[in-house]
Design a protein around this motif. Structure first.
Motif, short mmCIF file in Angstrom:
data_model
loop_
_atom_site.label_atom_id
_atom_site.label_comp_id
_atom_site.label_asym_id
_atom_site.label_seq_id
_atom_site.Cartn_x
_atom_site.Cartn_y
_atom_site.Cartn_z
N ARG A 1 0.87 -1.18 0.00
CA ARG A 1 0.00 0.00 0.00
C ARG A 1 0.90 1.22 0.00
O ARG A 1 1.75 1.38 0.87
N VAL A 2 0.75 2.09 -0.99
CA VAL A 2 1.56 3.31 -1.08
C VAL A 2 0.64 4.47 -1.41
O VAL A 2 -0.21 4.37 -2.29
N VAL A 3 0.83 5.58 -0.67
CA VAL A 3 0.06 6.80 -0.91
C VAL A 3 1.05 7.92 -1.20
O VAL A 3 2.04 8.08 -0.49
N LYS A 4 0.75 8.70 -2.25
CA LYS A 4 1.58 9.84 -2.62
C LYS A 4 0.76 11.11 -2.40
O LYS A 4 -0.39 11.18 -2.83
N THR A 5 1.38 12.11 -1.73
CA THR A 5 0.67 13.36 -1.48
C THR A 5 1.66 14.52 -1.33
O THR A 5 2.82 14.29 -0.98
N GLN A 6 1.18 15.72 -1.60
CA GLN A 6 1.99 16.91 -1.38
C GLN A 6 1.69 17.54 -0.01
O GLN A 6 2.42 18.42 0.43
N ASP A 7 0.66 17.06 0.64
CA ASP A 7 0.21 17.60 1.92
C ASP A 7 0.93 16.88 3.07
O ASP A 7 0.68 15.71 3.33
N GLN A 8 1.81 17.61 3.76
CA GLN A 8 2.58 17.00 4.85
C GLN A 8 1.67 16.50 5.98
O GLN A 8 1.89 15.43 6.53
N GLY A 9 0.66 17.27 6.31
CA GLY A 9 -0.27 16.87 7.37
C GLY A 9 -0.97 15.56 7.03
O GLY A 9 -1.11 14.68 7.88
N ARG A 10 -1.42 15.45 5.79
CA ARG A 10 -2.07 14.21 5.34
C ARG A 10 -1.09 13.06 5.36
O ARG A 10 -1.43 11.95 5.77
N ALA A 11 0.15 13.31 4.93
CA ALA A 11 1.17 12.26 4.92
C ALA A 11 1.43 11.75 6.35
O ALA A 11 1.52 10.55 6.58
#
Length: 108
Positions: free
Chosen positions: A46-56
């Motif tokens: 499972r891998v998630v990519k995001t630009q949002d540090q809070g979400r990460a």
């Protein structure tokens, strides 16, 4: 993500291991991207990519908790295997003692 890891493009920010399960948080500075991964036996599933540090960070915390929950089955299997081995040793010793007592009785 695997290619980025091999090329050295990702920086590991956080890492949690629970048995064979793990959660990692990576940062790709050139694109300001965060990658959060959940793995078993070092295979990403499972891998998630995001630009949002809070979400990460939130996803990383969730994956860390999930790895903690998933390892419960492994821990229970290890405990049961150890308990089975202990009981087998006790049975063998008891059988040996019973045989010795039977031999003593036969001699008496």
């Amino acid at each position: 993500m695997q290619n980025l890891l091999q090329s050295g493009g990702l920086t590991e920010l956080r890492d949690t291991r629970n048995g064979s399960y793990g959660a990692k948080l990576f940062f790709l500075a050139q694109d300001m991207l965060f990658y959060v991964a959940l793995s078993q036996d070092d295979r990403w599933w499972r891998v998630v990519k995001t630009q949002d540090q809070g979400r990460a960070e939130a996803i990383y915390a969730q994956f860390s908790r999930k790895s903690f929950e998933l390892v419960d089955g492994e821990i229970r299997r290890m405990q049961l295997a150890a308990q089975k081995a202990l009981l087998e040793r006790v049975i063998v010793k008891s059988a040996e003692r019973a045989n010795r007592l039977s031999a003593d009785l036969a001699l008496a």
